[in-house]
Structures are given as C-alpha cells and as structure tokens.
Design a protein around this motif. Structure first.
Motif, PDB file in Angstrom:
ATOM      1  N   THR A 136     -11.203 -28.275 -36.566  1.00  0.00           N
ATOM      2  CA  THR A 136     -10.992 -29.937 -37.046  1.00  0.00           C
ATOM      3  C   THR A 136      -9.343 -30.305 -37.386  1.00  0.00           C
ATOM      4  O   THR A 136      -9.110 -31.251 -37.224  1.00  0.00           O
ATOM      5  N   GLY A 137      -8.776 -29.165 -37.972  1.00  0.00           N
ATOM      6  CA  GLY A 137      -7.479 -29.497 -38.352  1.00  0.00           C
ATOM      7  C   GLY A 137      -6.582 -29.697 -36.686  1.00  0.00           C
ATOM      8  O   GLY A 137      -5.763 -30.576 -36.917  1.00  0.00           O
ATOM      9  N   LEU A 138      -7.149 -28.984 -35.920  1.00  0.00           N
ATOM     10  CA  LEU A 138      -6.322 -28.640 -34.676  1.00  0.00           C
ATOM     11  C   LEU A 138      -6.429 -30.423 -33.979  1.00  0.00           C
ATOM     12  O   LEU A 138      -5.608 -30.995 -33.588  1.00  0.00           O
ATOM     13  N   VAL A 139      -7.651 -30.861 -34.068  1.00  0.00           N
ATOM     14  CA  VAL A 139      -7.913 -32.130 -33.455  1.00  0.00           C
ATOM     15  C   VAL A 139      -7.296 -33.322 -34.369  1.00  0.00           C
ATOM     16  O   VAL A 139      -7.163 -34.350 -33.635  1.00  0.00           O
ATOM     17  N   LEU A 140      -7.015 -33.000 -35.516  1.00  0.00           N
ATOM     18  CA  LEU A 140      -6.534 -34.159 -36.455  1.00  0.00           C
ATOM     19  C   LEU A 140      -5.082 -34.050 -36.486  1.00  0.00           C
ATOM     20  O   LEU A 140      -4.387 -35.130 -36.639  1.00  0.00           O
ATOM     21  N   GLY A 153      -5.066 -20.443 -35.483  1.00  0.00           N
ATOM     22  CA  GLY A 153      -6.205 -20.466 -36.323  1.00  0.00           C
ATOM     23  C   GLY A 153      -7.342 -20.140 -35.824  1.00  0.00           C
ATOM     24  O   GLY A 153      -8.222 -19.323 -36.124  1.00  0.00           O
ATOM     25  N   VAL A 154      -7.793 -20.916 -34.878  1.00  0.00           N
ATOM     26  CA  VAL A 154      -9.342 -20.969 -34.014  1.00  0.00           C
ATOM     27  C   VAL A 154      -9.054 -19.699 -33.474  1.00  0.00           C
ATOM     28  O   VAL A 154     -10.084 -18.863 -33.389  1.00  0.00           O
ATOM     29  N   GLY A 155      -7.831 -19.264 -32.929  1.00  0.00           N
ATOM     30  CA  GLY A 155      -8.094 -17.909 -32.227  1.00  0.00           C
ATOM     31  C   GLY A 155      -8.211 -16.638 -32.940  1.00  0.00           C
ATOM     32  O   GLY A 155      -9.263 -15.914 -32.808  1.00  0.00           O
ATOM     33  N   VAL A 156      -7.606 -16.887 -34.230  1.00  0.00           N
ATOM     34  CA  VAL A 156      -8.037 -15.618 -34.979  1.00  0.00           C
ATOM     35  C   VAL A 156      -9.326 -15.575 -35.933  1.00  0.00           C
ATOM     36  O   VAL A 156     -10.004 -14.566 -35.791  1.00  0.00           O
ATOM     37  N   CYS A 157      -9.983 -16.836 -35.730  1.00  0.00           N
ATOM     38  CA  CYS A 157     -11.522 -16.921 -36.331  1.00  0.00           C
ATOM     39  C   CYS A 157     -12.300 -16.184 -35.178  1.00  0.00           C
ATOM     40  O   CYS A 157     -13.135 -15.641 -35.265  1.00  0.00           O
ATOM     41  N   SER A 158     -11.873 -16.799 -33.921  1.00  0.00           N
ATOM     42  CA  SER A 158     -12.685 -16.251 -32.720  1.00  0.00           C
ATOM     43  C   SER A 158     -12.358 -14.506 -32.869  1.00  0.00           C
ATOM     44  O   SER A 158     -13.551 -13.796 -32.419  1.00  0.00           O
ATOM     45  N   TYR A 159     -11.325 -14.202 -32.902  1.00  0.00           N
ATOM     46  CA  TYR A 159     -10.994 -12.795 -32.873  1.00  0.00           C
ATOM     47  C   TYR A 159     -11.986 -12.024 -34.128  1.00  0.00           C
ATOM     48  O   TYR A 159     -12.662 -11.113 -33.713  1.00  0.00           O
ATOM     49  N   LEU A 160     -11.991 -12.377 -35.036  1.00  0.00           N
ATOM     50  CA  LEU A 160     -12.752 -11.744 -36.273  1.00  0.00           C
ATOM     51  C   LEU A 160     -14.091 -11.986 -35.922  1.00  0.00           C
ATOM     52  O   LEU A 160     -15.025 -11.053 -36.393  1.00  0.00           O
ATOM     53  N   MET A 267     -14.311 -24.508 -29.518  1.00  0.00           N
ATOM     54  CA  MET A 267     -12.683 -23.825 -29.370  1.00  0.00           C
ATOM     55  C   MET A 267     -12.373 -23.861 -27.811  1.00  0.00           C
ATOM     56  O   MET A 267     -11.172 -24.108 -27.567  1.00  0.00           O
ATOM     57  N   VAL A 268     -13.156 -23.459 -26.889  1.00  0.00           N
ATOM     58  CA  VAL A 268     -12.583 -23.497 -25.476  1.00  0.00           C
ATOM     59  C   VAL A 268     -12.225 -24.766 -25.121  1.00  0.00           C
ATOM     60  O   VAL A 268     -11.648 -24.800 -23.933  1.00  0.00           O
ATOM     61  N   THR A 269     -12.467 -25.761 -25.786  1.00  0.00           N
ATOM     62  CA  THR A 269     -12.258 -27.116 -25.312  1.00  0.00           C
ATOM     63  C   THR A 269     -10.971 -27.545 -25.839  1.00  0.00           C
ATOM     64  O   THR A 269     -10.419 -28.525 -25.390  1.00  0.00           O
ATOM     65  N   ALA A 270     -10.307 -26.642 -26.807  1.00  0.00           N
ATOM     66  CA  ALA A 270      -8.934 -26.871 -27.114  1.00  0.00           C
ATOM     67  C   ALA A 270      -8.059 -27.136 -26.134  1.00  0.00           C
ATOM     68  O   ALA A 270      -7.025 -28.184 -26.345  1.00  0.00           O
ATOM     69  N   GLY A 271      -7.941 -26.464 -24.959  1.00  0.00           N
ATOM     70  CA  GLY A 271      -7.021 -26.475 -23.967  1.00  0.00           C
ATOM     71  C   GLY A 271      -7.068 -27.905 -23.131  1.00  0.00           C
ATOM     72  O   GLY A 271      -6.211 -28.578 -23.112  1.00  0.00           O
ATOM     73  N   VAL A 272      -8.394 -28.467 -23.164  1.00  0.00           N
ATOM     74  CA  VAL A 272      -8.587 -29.584 -22.491  1.00  0.00           C
ATOM     75  C   VAL A 272      -8.320 -30.752 -23.447  1.00  0.00           C
ATOM     76  O   VAL A 272      -7.368 -31.669 -23.039  1.00  0.00           O
ATOM     77  N   TYR A 273      -8.425 -30.433 -24.776  1.00  0.00           N
ATOM     78  CA  TYR A 273      -8.117 -31.485 -25.674  1.00  0.00           C
ATOM     79  C   TYR A 273      -6.618 -31.685 -25.760  1.00  0.00           C
ATOM     80  O   TYR A 273      -5.860 -32.811 -25.778  1.00  0.00           O
ATOM     81  N   LEU A 274      -5.830 -30.443 -25.660  1.00  0.00           N
ATOM     82  CA  LEU A 274      -4.380 -30.549 -25.650  1.00  0.00           C
ATOM     83  C   LEU A 274      -3.785 -31.243 -24.407  1.00  0.00           C
ATOM     84  O   LEU A 274      -2.807 -31.939 -24.556  1.00  0.00           O
ATOM     85  N   ILE A 275      -4.187 -31.021 -23.316  1.00  0.00           N
ATOM     86  CA  ILE A 275      -3.708 -31.712 -21.780  1.00  0.00           C
ATOM     87  C   ILE A 275      -3.997 -33.304 -21.924  1.00  0.00           C
ATOM     88  O   ILE A 275      -3.378 -33.904 -21.801  1.00  0.00           O
ATOM     89  N   ALA A 276      -5.222 -33.556 -22.657  1.00  0.00           N
ATOM     90  CA  ALA A 276      -5.663 -34.995 -22.633  1.00  0.00           C
ATOM     91  C   ALA A 276      -4.828 -35.631 -23.813  1.00  0.00           C
ATOM     92  O   ALA A 276      -4.315 -36.769 -23.501  1.00  0.00           O
ATOM     93  N   ARG A 277      -4.537 -34.946 -24.997  1.00  0.00           N
ATOM     94  CA  ARG A 277      -3.775 -35.469 -25.922  1.00  0.00           C
ATOM     95  C   ARG A 277      -2.243 -35.717 -25.305  1.00  0.00           C
ATOM     96  O   ARG A 277      -1.750 -36.798 -25.662  1.00  0.00           O
ATOM     97  N   SER A 278      -1.897 -34.881 -24.498  1.00  0.00           N
ATOM     98  CA  SER A 278      -0.629 -34.754 -23.915  1.00  0.00           C
ATOM     99  C   SER A 278      -0.459 -35.614 -22.654  1.00  0.00           C
ATOM    100  O   SER A 278       0.634 -35.702 -22.041  1.00  0.00           O
ATOM    101  N   MET A 279      -1.475 -36.419 -22.327  1.00  0.00           N
ATOM    102  CA  MET A 279      -1.329 -37.063 -21.150  1.00  0.00           C
ATOM    103  C   MET A 279      -0.330 -37.872 -20.641  1.00  0.00           C
ATOM    104  O   MET A 279       0.133 -37.689 -19.621  1.00  0.00           O
TER     105      MET A 279
END
Lengths: 696, 559
Positions: A136-140, A153-160, A267-279
């Motif tokens: 939620t922090g990522l998208v906010l 942060g989401v990456g490390v949660c995913s790792y653990l 989480m895997v949609t974070a990349g899509v979000y980033l591109i959309a955000r930076s459109m």
C-alpha cells in the motif's frame, strides 16, 4: 451516536490515508511481538488491520483528489536529496489500494484455515501484514525514491515468504533467486532515479515535480529515452517479464496464500503500476513503448506455451500469471499518441480483474492442495468435482474469467487490451510502428486460445475424469517428500508436510477457506461487467447497476494523465468475436483431450517430441541463465580470488621483503662491530650535515 | 561538558590500568570491570550526544587547556595541545566506538578464558585510542592516537588470535605502520606550509585552525592542472598513503582478510567496525578537508580505485567459503562506497559517505558478532559445515538476516541511507562510476544472501560433535542457546540498523554543518582550479625550505 456520524462524515480520508499502510503494519508488529502469547490467534491483529485498511481505502476511493499530496512525515533529508513521506490519493492509487487491501483481506482470511497448525504461524501473519504495509505504501507514495523504498520492501517480504518453509532447500533457493533477480531490476530503477535526480529541477523526485508538462518538456533528449527504458527494466523484474521472469515460477515454493496474494494479485503488478504511474514520462519515448509491447507479447506467448505442458497445478498458474502480466504490458505499450489513456486504462483494468480471478485460481489450487495433503502434481489426482464441490465451482468461475469468456471479468479486460492494440496499430502507423502493433494484436489473439487451453486443461485434469487421490506409490511421487527433513534434528521439520494433516485428505476445506473463494468468484464474475470501461454493454450496465464504465472515470482522476491523449472508444465486434471463438476453441480442445481418458495428448507429445520437450523443460531458459549468468559470475569470482591471493598479496609481500633484502645485501656489511669504523662514519656524517647547512 | 569529553576519552584507559595493576583478577571480575567501564563510557557519550547542538559548525565540548591548567604545563604549549572536541564528522564515529566496544566485550564474554585481565586491558586501551583519535582537535594528538591504536590491536591479534595469528599481527602492524609514516610526513608538510605561507606566520597544530587557514592560502596559484608534483597533490598523496591502507582501498587491502580471520571476534568487530573508519575519517578530515585541490585533481584515480574496490571486493567475497573472510571482503567492497561518496565531490555524496561509515560499522560489527556466536558453538566458520541454524538458534537467525539485509542496503534499513545518496551524488559527477559502483548493490545482495542461504536456511547441518566442547558427546542438544550477553551485545546494533533506516533525520542533521564546510571548501577550490590554468608562472613553494623550528616541533612530540 449522531455525533459519531458527524465525525465520520468530516473524516478526511485524504488526510488520513496514512492509516492504510499503518494499520496492517501495526497488526504485523503486534503479531510479531506477541508471538509467544498469541500463538494460534496471531492472525487476529493482522487480519483486523488489513480489513480496517480496506475500509479506509473504500473511503479514500470516494474522496479521490489528484492534486493534493498530503505530507505525512519527513524521512530522508540529505543535502540536495529531500524525500518526505508524501502520499498522493488519486484515481490510480485508490483503485490499487482498494484492490490490494480487498484481496489481501480475503487471502489473509483464507490463510487462517490454510496455515493452521504451522509452527511458523505468527511469522507468516507478521510478514503478510508487513507486505500489505509495503504494497500500500508503494502505490500511495508521491515520490520515486519512496516508491523505490517500498518496491524493495515488497521484495524482501516476498523473499522471506517464499523461503517461509526455510528448511526446504528448494524454497530457500527459490527465495534467493527471487531476491537476486529482483535486485537486478531494482538496479535499473535506482539508475532511473539517479538520472531523474540529476536532470529534474530542484533535485525533487516527487511525482508532482516530474510528471508535469514543463519538466517533461525540459528533459534532455538522452534522458527522455534513457529513463523510460530504465523504468521498464525495473518493471521487467518485479512484474516477471522477459528477460527477468524466471524467478516467478520458482516462487511457488512459498505457501499458496503467498502465491495468490504476492505472486499473482498484487506485488507482481507493481511493475505495471510503475509504468502506468510514469505514463506521461514513458509516452515521451514511443520506441520504448514499442519495446514494452513487444516484450509483453513475447512474454505472454512464451509463458503460455510453457504452461501448456506443466503438470504442477501451481506452476501452470504461475506461468499463466507471467502471461497475463504480458498482456498488461502489451496494453501499456499500446499507449501511443492519441490512444494513450485508453490503452493504459485497459492495462490497469486487466490488472484489476486479473487480481480477482488469479487470486481465486491460486486459492482454489491451494484448497485442492490442502485436500490432497500438499500434493500439487495434477497427474496424481483427478475427478475431484464431487469431493470438493465449492472449490470446483469457484475454480471453474476463475478459469472462465481467465480464459476470457463472456460475461466473466477477464473477457472485458482482455478485450480492452486487444482493442487498444488494434487502435495503436492505426495511431502508430504514422511513425512506422503500425505493423508491429498489428502483429502483436494477432499474437495476442493466438495466446488467448492457448490461455483457454491450459486453463481448461488444468481444470479438467483436476476435477474431471475418474476420481483419483494421491498415494505414495504414484510413479510421479518424488522419492522423498521435499522438506520432510529426513535425518535432520529439526523439531518440526518432519511434521511440515503433515501440518495440513493427512487426516482430512480428500475433504472440502473449512468455511474460513471456502468463503473467500466464493467472494472472489463473485468478483471474478461481476467485476468486468460492473466496472467495465467498455461502452459496448453500456445500456446493459446502466440498466442493471446504474453505472457506466466507472473504472475509466475513476482512473481519469490520476495525476498527470491529463497529459495523455484521450482517445475515442471504439467498438469492435470482430475482436470480441475472434477472442471468444478462440477461448471456446481452447476450452473445447482441452475438454476433448483431458475431460476423459484420452490418448491424444500422449500422441501429440510423441508426434511433436522436440516441441513438447522444449515446452516441458521451459525452453531451457533456466539452464541457459545458469550457464551465462550464474556460472560466469562464479568463475569471475574465482578468478578474482585467485588474483587476490597470487597477485595482489604477493606483490605486497614482495615489496615488504624488499627492505630486508636491501638490508642484508647492502647495509649488513656496515654493522661490523668495529668501534673505529662507527666513529669514522659518525664523523663523516657530521661533516656532511655541516656541509649541507653551510650550503643552504 | 568539555571536561566530561576528556573524562570519557580517558576512562577506558583508567579501566585498563586497573585491570593490569590489580593483583589476581579472575575472568569474571575482569570482564565485569571491562563491561562496567564500557557501559560508563557509553553513558557519558550519550550525555554528550544529548547536549550536542545541531547546526553548529565549530567543534563542541572543546577541551583546550590553557597554559597552567591541570598542572599539565607540557600539554599546554602554544603549538601542540591536548585538545579534544567533537563535530559533525566525529560525533557518530565517537558514539559508534563506545557502542561497539560493549558488543566487543559481550562477544568475548565466554570466548576469552586465557589471561582475561590482560585481554580486557588491551581492549579498553584500544577504546581510549579510538575515542581519542576521533575527538582530537590537534594533528599531533590525532597522529599519536592513530599510531597508538596499533599496539593493543597487535597484541589482541597476536596473543588471542587463530593459528596464524603471529603472521597476521605482524603483517597488520608493519603494513599499516608503513603507510602511516608517510601520512606523518604529509601532516608535517601541512603544518609547515601553513606556518610559512599564512599571512601571520602562525604555527598551529589545531585541526580546525589548519583547515581554515589552509583554505585561505593561494594553492590554486601553485597548482599545475594535471601535474602530480603540484604541492597539494603531493601532500594529498602522502596523507593518502596511511589512510588508504587503513580504509583499506584496493589494492592495499590484503592485510585485512588475514587480520580478520586470525583476530578474536572482538578484534574483528572493532577492526571492521571502527578501525577501518579511522582511515576514511582521516581521508575526510585531512585529504578532503585540508587538501581539497588534491582531491579535485586526483578524483578520477580515486573514484576508479573505489569502484574497483567495490566490484572486486564483492566478487572475491562471493568466492569465499569462510564466513569471516566473506565479511572481511565485504568490508573492502562497502568501504569502497564510503570512498566513492567522498570523491563524488558534492554534498550529497559526502553526507552519504559520512553516514555510511557509521552504517558499515554497525552492520559489519553485527555480522562479525553473529559469526562469532556461531564459531563459539561449532568451532568452524566454514559455510559448508554449518547450515540451517534457523531452528537451532532462531534469535541468531533473525539477527543474521537483519544485519545482512542492512548491509545489502535494503531501504528502510541503515545501509540504504548511506549507499543511495553516495551513488546519487556520484551519478551527477561521473555516470560510469555510479553505474559500475551500483553493481555493487547487486553483488552485495549476492554474497550476503548466499551466506544467509548456506548458514541460516536449509536443513540443519552441524559439524560432528566436538567431544571437548559438547557436553554429552554425540548430540548437539548441548549447543548453547543464544545467551543474554550475546543478545545484549547485538540488540542495540539491530535497533540502530532499523532506526537509522527509518528515521535518518536526527543522524544526518548533526552531520550536516561539518560536511557542508568540507563541501564548500571543495567547491571553491574546484572553481579556482579551473581559473588557475593560465597562471602557472608563479613559483611553487619549496616545502623543504621551511624554517627549522617548525620541523622540529612535531618530531619532538613523536613517541
């Protein structure tokens, strides 16, 4: 009581949006610190936190305000690098927030049943809470660097969480692989941020400063091409696209709720979000957009063709996720010139519906796994539709949505992307890219057929045919169960596979697991038609729900998107028709091959042996990477170590030996112990010194 | 307050004397005295921190005895003074020393049984050396402490180290000594040049005065662009010799892995945590602060060495099987970041560099302490022999993972707050260096998480029980759970790893004015060095022609 309502009505969701990440974090902290005391009720604070966050998100959904970015606190403040914690509550963010917290709530509830009795129960929920906080922090966040922080942060949660069953070597390796592959992507993101920092006015990395017309226009030409490229590099790792998708299928070693939540819906949609955000930024580089679309298309095709032959139910779903993410990137890549906004909305809509039906499919797979005593190999079970009626039905709904059959959610969103690709082929014709988009459009249609086929194949193999439960004598059964911990001293290692007890093998899951399935199934059925941006069924939607494509209207309230070309809604019966026919054809074929015992798949596998093997072995991508990247790095490391011992160190030792050699050969002779000699030398020395002093 | 600073510096030395002189101390008495001493030092340091004023440039708590005070007349000569003070650059390193010493004592708690009083005496003497070094306001005093730290560490490695301890300690001693003698020459040269060419011909050994005074000299006129024999470049190189070995910069790092492997755990913690910072602190204080023109001229060389150090150190770390060697090489890589940040030549990189020194001290200290905890139980540091300790020692697994993630610069933990600004700063100076250095972030994650994979994850692997140490011979039920002293030593480090990552503000605010001063100096020299191209006809100063009394003074004070 009335006072309470007044207070609620004056509650500014935009100002209090910080609660959305903080509530799950608080839950996670309580679960972690109170692990001893809470034990089997560790889920309570986390689930409560996430559900409350969902409620706040719903409030925020209706008070979206793209121009305001409330500052919550300061964070990093170093010379010329000022990163406050600022949240922007615009259309894109609130959509993502509601989706993330909604799916997280359901998955967390499902996990209460699924993970019951696991020795790491508190740790699991603490990590889930931490994940929801990060996501939620990522998208906010309203700042590239802050996004990067949560991104890792989401990456490390995913790792653990992939390595949650830490004694299993496969899980541990998969966790490492996921982290490292993501780190490669993060590096691209970091470079993009360095570059942005160097070129934007005031070294201010906030979206407000970067994604506005004047800043974008003033960017140097190299940055206009380089930064979008680097951002896309970052997105390929997190959103599992070629060439960095390899971690996602392995990530299925984690518990199934994790796969559903992190490695499918959010989480895997974070990349899509980033591109959309930076459109607005990405749109400066049409070449990069073509690259995005081509990459998405290639990924979708490649992973769909791998999914055709996999026998591990979760792996099929994993490759399907990779493939569907490919569709989203196709949509993003189609956002050229005047159809930009249309295409991005289509991609985000697919992200939205995909979250529901893919989470549903994963949870249903988890439910199957739960009932089968943690066996996930589809060859070892079958015909489960009577034993697991709810799982069966919900899986079917999810599968139909994935296959894109009307009126399920996937139909609408996939169609939008196809439509965007078609429009892009007209719009980009001027730049000479038209044929590329047209090609992608057709490949995407072929992929629709493959998607329908592998989805239906998984469904029929699992739920149809003669009833069959796994037994240790299956030829496919591994010699020793992974992680069963033979011969180690672990207190609970041996019990890990039994945690979902073999006592309830073959029984439908409890209500706490089936309820989230049902809710998600309803969403997978209705999300498309209710929120759909498609004008095609406008009349239908308005007459039933009183709404018309609210999704698109909502997303238009996204910061910076007013810079994008608006585009006209098209209506293309041909596209809808072809994709539906493709989907039905795929399902039909799978039904013919797998619904009953059939020799056709076997015959096909032998007839097209090399193709089959290539697909079954995932086109040997892992092996190639192992040789080209992993082994090469190790070799380089060995070479460096060798150099360090035999060159650098020896050089130093050699220099250190020099004085001794010098002393022995040259100076030792003077230490002859003769007083007369010493006196003579002393006198000589004094003379020389005097001489020097006189001279200067 | 000024007196408190002097007391804080000297308190451990007092404890050290007590330990040596007191008759017949047993192990537990010795370690209790050592613990009490380090705790008191920490408490005093915290008082100093609490009264440290943010935003002040001049050194605070300045302890500068005038002639006659304390009856220490010799200390109060007008030129060389026993002067202490803390500013933004030294404050956190001072506190880091005080903190890591507690960890060092805690990690020696069970490990040291032979000649314990002497051991703790050396440890405490080392603490005074390091605290004094960071607090000195006088170049001679700085140099005395700089050399003094070698002695206790030499004995700590040589007497309580591993099988090759003698070779390691001698190599460590000679190597660092060789460099620091050249540094002494550089320091003398600075004092002499200042005396000879400053308008009022002041002979001063005070660090702040020298920094200020040297900045006013017309260096750019003496400077020849691109020449290695320009005076400031020469002095820069002399100063660099000692500091580059201490940091250690590639290719002067080979003493480090050997010293680490042979040192006892506490020695490694202090060596990596604080002693390497002595090198980077010296670089910052002297090379960047007093010879900025040299830094500007040689930045391509040094940035290149730093980048090589980052990548090379990381790759060699990846090839290690011994945990201590791995962490040692990771220091080479991470200290490369610290140097890279300085030679970004802008305030963003400098600030990052200063905080990264502290971060590296915390994470590497923690990693060495974790390895030490394992070594005490299994008597091996080979990753192939120990693994899957998660269920056996869950708290240690948590500490291990957290410090590895902090070291790998995960945002939200401390490493990120340092490394990211360093790379940001470097990117605007040299893209190539930033991109290449940035690969260190990937490689860093590789070797650290590889170690975590081997040691923490996976099924439990333990070496065959060691009959001498395990209680019942064949079962590892005897593996001691993580004890209170180990937790007490590590927990503060963990708290700070998280705290600096989440709330970096208070840490950075106190650094700002001092690092800003260095940056200002750098920028002005930079501006003038480009102007100086045309004016090379002005004669270069002849350093050897300095008056004799200026040369005599510092030599007289050498030990």
């Amino acid at each position: 009581m009335s006072d309470f309502f007044v207070r609620v009505s004056h509650f500014s969701f935009v100002q209090n949006v910080w609660m959305i990440p903080c509530l799950p974090l608080l839950g996670a902290l309580i679960a972690a610190l109170g692990a001893r005391r809470l034990r089997s009720s560790s889920h309570v604070p986390v689930v409560a936190g996430i559900v409350l966050a969902f409620l706040v998100s719903c409030g925020a959904l209706f008070s979206t305000n793209p121009t305001e970015a409330p500052r919550v606190a300061g964070w990093l403040s170093i010379s010329n690098l000022e990163v406050p914690i600022e949240f922007r509550v615009d259309g894109l963010t609130t959509m993502m927030l509601s989706m993330v917290t909604f799916v997280s709530s359901l998955v967390a509830i499902f996990a209460v049943g699924y993970m019951a009795g696991d020795p790491g129960y508190p740790r699991f929920f603490a990590l889930i809470g931490l994940f929801v906080f990060s996501m939620t922090g990522l998208v906010l966040s309203n700042n590239y660097l802050l996004t990067y922080v949560f991104w890792e942060g989401v990456g490390v949660c995913s790792y653990l969480l992939i390595g949650y069953w830490h004694t299993r070597p496969a899980a541990a390796t998969a966790a490492l692989k996921a982290f490292l592959v993501n780190r490669i992507g993060d590096f691209g993101f970091a470079l993009a941020i360095f570059w942005l920092w160097a070129v934007v006015p005031g070294h201010d990395l906030s979206y407000g400063n970067i994604l506005n017309g004047s800043t974008l226009a003033a960017l140097p030409e190299a940055a206009k091409l380089g930064i979008p490229l680097l951002l896309f590099w970052a997105a390929t790792a997190k959103s599992a696209q070629i060439p960095l998708y390899v971690w996602l299928p392995d990530a299925m070693e984690g518990p199934t709720p994790v796969s559903a939540l992190i490695h499918a819906a959010t989480m895997v949609t974070a990349g899509v979000y980033l591109i959309a955000r930076s459109m607005p930024l990405i749109a400066l580089a049409p070449g990069v957009q073509v690259l995005i679309a081509v990459t998405g298309c290639a990924t979708a095709l490649l992973s769909a063709s791998i999914a055709l032959t996999q026998n591990d139910l979760k792996r099929v779903m994993a490759y399907s996720t990779v493939s569907q993410l490919g569709y989203m990137f196709m949509g993003l890549g189609a956002g050229v010139s005047d159809v930009a906004q249309l295409a991005v909305v289509a991609a985000m809509f697919h992200l939205f519906t995909h979250a529901f039906f893919k989470a549903l499919l994963f949870l249903a797979s988890g439910s199957v796994m739960h009932a089968m005593g943690d066996v996930i190999d589809m060859r070892r079970f079958g015909g489960l539709r009577r034993r697991l009626p709810i799982t069966h039905l919900t899986f079917a709904v999810g599968g139909l949505a994935l296959a894109g059959i009307f009126p399920f959610a996937g139909f609408f969103s996939k169609d939008e992307i196809l439509l965007a690709l078609k429009s892009a082929s007209h719009s980009a014709a001027g730049q000479g890219w038209g044929w590329v988009y047209l090609l992608i459009y057709w490949v995407a249609l072929v992929t629709v057929l493959m998607t329908a086929f592998y989805t239906a194949r998984a469904y029929f193999m699992t739920f149809w045919g003669p009833e069959k439960l796994p037994s240790p004598d299956d030829p496919e059964a591994p010699r020793t169960e992974p992680g069963s911990g033979h011969g180690d001293h672990e207190p609970h290692g041996a019990s890990q596979d039994e945690t979902h007890g073999h006592d309830h093998v073959g029984e439908e899951s409890p209500l706490v697991m089936t309820l989230p399935l049902v809710i998600l199934a309803v969403c997978a059925l209705l999300a498309g038609i209710v929120f759909g941006p498609t004008p095609r069924f406008e009349v239908l939607a308005r007459s039933i729900f009183g709404l018309t494509h609210p999704f698109e209207h909502h997303l238009q309230k996204t910061f910076g998107w007013e810079l994008l070309g608006h585009g006209e809604h098209g209506f293309d019966l041909a596209t809808a028709g072809i994709s539906t026919v493709g989907g039905l054809l795929g399902i039909g074929l799978a039904c013919w091959f797998y619904a009953t015992e059939s020799s056709i798949p076997g015959w096909l596998a032998t007839r097209f042996r090399s193709l089959y093997e290539a697909s079954f072995n995932k086109f040997y991508v892992d092996e190639v990477y192992d040789w080209v990247v992993v082994k090469a790095t190790w070799a380089l490391a060995r070479i460096c170590e060798f150099l360090d011992i035999y060159l650098v160190d020896q050089l130093v030792i050699g220099i250190a030996k020099l004085p001794r050699k010098l002393a022995k050969d040259l100076l030792a002779g003077y230490q002859n112990g003769l007083i007369q000699f010493y006196a003579a030398v002393s006198a000589l020395g004094v003379a020389v010194l005097l001489f020097i002093l006189l001279l200067f | 307050m000024a007196t408190l600073l002097a007391i804080t510096v000297l308190l451990p030395l007092l404890g050290s004397l007590v330990l040596i002189l007191a008759p017949r101390l047993d192990r537990s008495a010795a370690r209790n005295i050592a613990l009490g001493c380090t705790l008191a030092t920490m408490a005093f340091s915290l008082i100093l921190l609490a009264s440290f004023r943010t935003g002040v440039l001049t050194p605070q708590f300045a302890f500068e005895p005038q002639a006659g005070t304390y009856g220490l007349r010799w200390l109060a000569r007008p030129d060389i003074r026993f002067a202490f003070g803390l500013d933004g650059l030294s404050l956190w390193l001072f506190l880091l020393t005080a903190l890591l010493m507690i960890t060092a004592v805690m990690s020696s708690w069970e490990a040291i049984s032979e000649r314990a009083p002497l051991y703790y005496a050396f440890l405490l003497a080392l603490e005074t050396g390091l605290l004094g070094l960071f607090a000195s306001l006088d170049v001679v005093l700085f140099y005395i402490f700089f050399e003094f730290t070698l002695i206790p560490l030499f004995f700590l490695i040589g007497l309580w180290g591993g099988p090759e301890r003698q070779r390691a300690s001698i190599m460590f001693f000679l190597y660092t000594l060789a460099g620091s003698l050249l540094t002494l020459l550089g320091v003398i040269a600075l004092v002499v040049v200042h005396y000879r060419y400053s308008p009022a011909n002041v002979l001063t050994f005070s660090i702040p005065e020298l920094t200020r005074g040297l900045a006013t000299l017309p260096w750019p006129r003496w400077h020849e662009v691109g020449s290695w024999s320009s005076p400031q470049v020469l002095i820069f190189l002399l100063l660099l010799a000692g500091f580059a070995i201490k940091v250690p910069m590639f290719p002067f790092h080979t003493w480090l892995p050997l010293a680490h492997v042979e040192a006892p755990t506490a020695g490694s913690i202090i060596l990596a945590g604080v002693l390497l910072k002595v090198g980077s602190y010296g670089l910052l204080r002297f090379n960047m602060g007093m010879t900025p023109l040299g830094a500007v001229s040689l930045f391509p060389l040094l940035a290149t060495l730093a980048v090589i150090g980052i990548i090379y150190g990381a790759l060699v770390a990846l090839a290690q099987t011994d945990m201590k060697r791995l962490v040692a090489y990771s220091s080479v890589s991470h200290m490369g970041f610290v140097v890279l940040g300085m030679f970004a030549l802008n305030s963003t990189g400098l600030d990052g560099s200063v905080i990264q020194m502290v971060n590296h001290g915390l994470t590497t200290g923690a990693l060495f302490a974790c390895v030490g905890v394992l070594y005490e139980r299994y008597h091996t540091r080979e990753m192939s022999e120990v693994g899957g300790i998660w269920n056996r020692l869950p708290i240690l697994a948590f500490f291990f993972i957290l410090s590895a993630l902090g070291s790998a610069a995960l945002p939200g933990l401390n490493g990120f707050v340092g490394e990211f600004p360093i790379l940001v700063g470097m990117f605007s100076e040299s893209r190539r260096a930033a991109v290449l250095g940035g690969t260190g972030m990937i490689l860093g994650a590789c070797y650290l998480l590889w170690m975590i994979l081997k040691v923490v994850f996976g099924p439990l692997r333990e070496p065959a029980a060691d009959h001498e140490h395990a209680g019942d011979g064949n079962d590892h039920a005897a593996v001691r759970p993580v004890g209170w002293h180990e937790i007490a030593g590590l927990a503060p480090l963990m708290a700070l790893i998280v705290l600096i990552g989440v709330v970096p503000g208070p840490f950075l605010d106190r650094i700002r004015p001092s690092s800003g001063e260095i940056d200002k100096n750098l920028q002005s020299q930079r501006g003038s060095s480009t102007v100086a191209v045309a004016t090379t006809t002005i004669p270069l100063p002849n350093i050897t022609a300095a008056p004799r009394n200026a040369l005599k003074a510092p030599q007289g004070k050498r030990r």
